[in-house]
Design an enzyme around this catalytic site. Sequence first.
Site, PDB file in Angstrom:
ATOM      1  N   GLY A  14      -9.792  -6.634   7.893  1.00  0.00           N
ATOM      2  CA  GLY A  14      -8.719  -6.007   8.639  1.00  0.00           C
ATOM      3  C   GLY A  14      -8.524  -6.664   9.993  1.00  0.00           C
ATOM      4  N   ARG A  15      -9.323  -6.230  10.983  1.00  0.00           N
ATOM      5  CA  ARG A  15      -9.141  -6.735  12.354  1.00  0.00           C
ATOM      6  C   ARG A  15      -9.217  -8.253  12.456  1.00  0.00           C
ATOM      7  NH1 ARG A  15     -13.258  -2.149  14.158  1.00  0.00           N
ATOM      8  NH2 ARG A  15     -13.975  -2.841  12.097  1.00  0.00           N
ATOM      9  N   TYR A  49      -5.815  10.902   3.875  1.00  0.00           N
ATOM     10  CA  TYR A  49      -4.394  11.181   3.588  1.00  0.00           C
ATOM     11  C   TYR A  49      -4.286  11.988   2.282  1.00  0.00           C
ATOM     12  CZ  TYR A  49      -3.702   8.129   7.519  1.00  0.00           C
ATOM     13  OH  TYR A  49      -3.744   7.590   8.779  1.00  0.00           O
ATOM     14  N   GLN A  85       0.865  -1.187   0.000  1.00  0.00           N
ATOM     15  CA  GLN A  85       0.000   0.000   0.000  1.00  0.00           C
ATOM     16  C   GLN A  85       0.903   1.239   0.000  1.00  0.00           C
ATOM     17  OE1 GLN A  85      -2.382   1.531   3.343  1.00  0.00           O
ATOM     18  NE2 GLN A  85      -4.153   1.571   1.985  1.00  0.00           N
ATOM     19  N   ARG A 113      -7.294   2.345  -3.264  1.00  0.00           N
ATOM     20  CA  ARG A 113      -8.246   2.275  -2.145  1.00  0.00           C
ATOM     21  C   ARG A 113      -8.880   3.646  -1.925  1.00  0.00           C
ATOM     22  NH1 ARG A 113      -8.094   0.552   4.265  1.00  0.00           N
ATOM     23  NH2 ARG A 113      -9.518  -1.153   3.843  1.00  0.00           N
TER      24      ARG A 113
HETATM   25  C1  LIG Z   1      -4.632  -1.358  13.551  1.00  0.00           C
HETATM   26  C2  LIG Z   1      -5.213  -0.815  12.269  1.00  0.00           C
HETATM   27  C3  LIG Z   1      -4.372  -0.241  11.336  1.00  0.00           C
HETATM   28  C4  LIG Z   1      -4.871   0.211  10.102  1.00  0.00           C
HETATM   29  N1  LIG Z   1      -3.994   0.699   9.155  1.00  0.00           N
HETATM   30  C5  LIG Z   1      -4.447   1.035   7.925  1.00  0.00           C
HETATM   31  C6  LIG Z   1      -3.541   1.396   6.883  1.00  0.00           C
HETATM   32  O1  LIG Z   1      -2.307   1.395   7.037  1.00  0.00           O
HETATM   33  N2  LIG Z   1      -4.068   1.739   5.681  1.00  0.00           N
HETATM   34  C7  LIG Z   1      -5.420   1.739   5.444  1.00  0.00           C
HETATM   35  O2  LIG Z   1      -5.846   2.057   4.334  1.00  0.00           O
HETATM   36  N3  LIG Z   1      -6.295   1.354   6.412  1.00  0.00           N
HETATM   37  C8  LIG Z   1      -5.841   0.987   7.619  1.00  0.00           C
HETATM   38  N4  LIG Z   1      -6.735   0.538   8.586  1.00  0.00           N
HETATM   39  C9  LIG Z   1      -8.146   0.314   8.224  1.00  0.00           C
HETATM   40  C10 LIG Z   1      -8.380  -1.140   7.823  1.00  0.00           C
HETATM   41  O3  LIG Z   1      -7.698  -1.444   6.591  1.00  0.00           O
HETATM   42  C11 LIG Z   1      -9.867  -1.459   7.608  1.00  0.00           C
HETATM   43  O4  LIG Z   1     -10.389  -0.555   6.673  1.00  0.00           O
HETATM   44  C12 LIG Z   1     -10.680  -1.371   8.897  1.00  0.00           C
HETATM   45  O5  LIG Z   1     -10.046  -2.085   9.958  1.00  0.00           O
HETATM   46  C13 LIG Z   1     -12.099  -1.919   8.698  1.00  0.00           C
HETATM   47  O6  LIG Z   1     -12.037  -3.287   8.272  1.00  0.00           O
HETATM   48  P1  LIG Z   1     -12.368  -4.496   9.319  1.00  0.00           P
HETATM   49  O7  LIG Z   1     -13.745  -4.195   9.872  1.00  0.00           O
HETATM   50  O8  LIG Z   1     -12.328  -5.737   8.494  1.00  0.00           O
HETATM   51  O9  LIG Z   1     -11.331  -4.434  10.395  1.00  0.00           O
HETATM   52  C14 LIG Z   1      -6.257   0.121   9.836  1.00  0.00           C
HETATM   53  C15 LIG Z   1      -7.108  -0.437  10.807  1.00  0.00           C
HETATM   54  C16 LIG Z   1      -6.619  -0.913  12.007  1.00  0.00           C
HETATM   55  C17 LIG Z   1      -7.548  -1.546  13.004  1.00  0.00           C
END
Ligand SMILES: Cc1cc2nc3c(=O)[nH]c(=O)nc-3n(C[C@H](O)[C@H](O)[C@H](O)COP(=O)(O)O)c2cc1C
Length: 370
Positions: A328-329, A183, A97, A230
Amino acid sequence: MTSLFDPIKIGDIAMTSRIAMAPLTRNRSPGAVPNTLNVAYYQQRASAGLLITEGTPITQQGQGYAQVPGLYTRQALDGWKNVTDAVHSEGGKIVAQIWHVGRISHTSLQPGGGQPVAPSAITAKSKTYIINDDGTGTFADTSEPRALDISEIPGILEDYRKAARGAVDAGFDGVEIHAANGYLIDQFLRSGTNTRTDAYGGSIENRVRFAVEVVKTVADEIGAGRTGIRISPVTPANDASDADPQPLFTLLVEKLAAFKLAFIHVVEGATGGARDFQQGEKPFDWDALRRSYRAAGGTAAWMVNNGYDLAMASAAIESGRADIVAFGRPFIANPDLVRRFKEDAPLNEPDKNTFYGGGAVGYTDYPALA
Ligand SMILES: Cc1cc2nc3c(=O)[nH]c(=O)nc-3n(C[C@H](O)[C@H](O)[C@H](O)COP(=O)(O)O)c2cc1C
């Protein structure tokens, strides 16, 4: 009927399932260089159909948080090569990314202690993460940015080009352009952060210009079939806002249809929060966004994210509403998420306290199934 577990070819990348790992910043790369712990973390998760790395800054100017691995030094690229080799040795696929934070930074992270840059000189009501002189980490208010001069934009496009080239040379299968979450690219897109009066501000045609130029630059360099993007049309993350997001993002995806991109990755709602979060006067129509892209001839895989579980993801794929779902999580806590979904096995719960910073605890010690 297509299933979440069916393979899919996206541009030049062959995925073994429709399950992607979403980008996740973990702040575990001191000196901005990927290390052996980072290698182990990604290798553990290589059974995902596609791994998207944590945000990786394209330059020091694009860096907004301490201990985030970059793509702009020889050591960092060598570190990433170890990651991509390990993932490929497991049969996985991985894209980087590529990230410029714009105003979401702090003078202590910037070259020469200077001001962060942004489309307009509007300070974000947001925090970043810095390391104090005594080595401890703290959250700090983002610094006041300065507005980019139009003459600086070609240089930033060149930074994107170099980073994309560096990523592919370091063994990545492609890149995801980070145009989400408030960003730099998102700051150009959305009206709350872009008050420019030149060709990059004002009308939606002008506000999508920078995003489209970044996509063209990267696709020309590494091939559109290795390029994804994204977006997060309504997220309030990092103090991002737009008065009327539907026409803005519709125009953006219509312009993206001209490129044969690998994927478009859409964060639906507030990132990590409410899926029905609204900006502007009407609820955002996600299906209409996809239909506009397809009507304009767009062929990229449509990847969705935000709060999905197995049932929601299966329904999205089976109905054709999405081609890929990013988690993500769930991937933080379940290195073998694909297997757990396949077997409908219970999931480990992620521990928020270890999301950002630290070592192996809460990073590489979540157990896989026996
Ligand atoms: C610890 C953490 C770090 C994240 N870092 C990024 C990142 O570097 N770039 C990004 O686009 N989104 C980032 N996100 C957002 C996640 O990619 C994702 O959109 C978000 O967690 C929702 O998806 P989920 O419900 O499956 O967790 C981050 C989320 C979390 C929890």
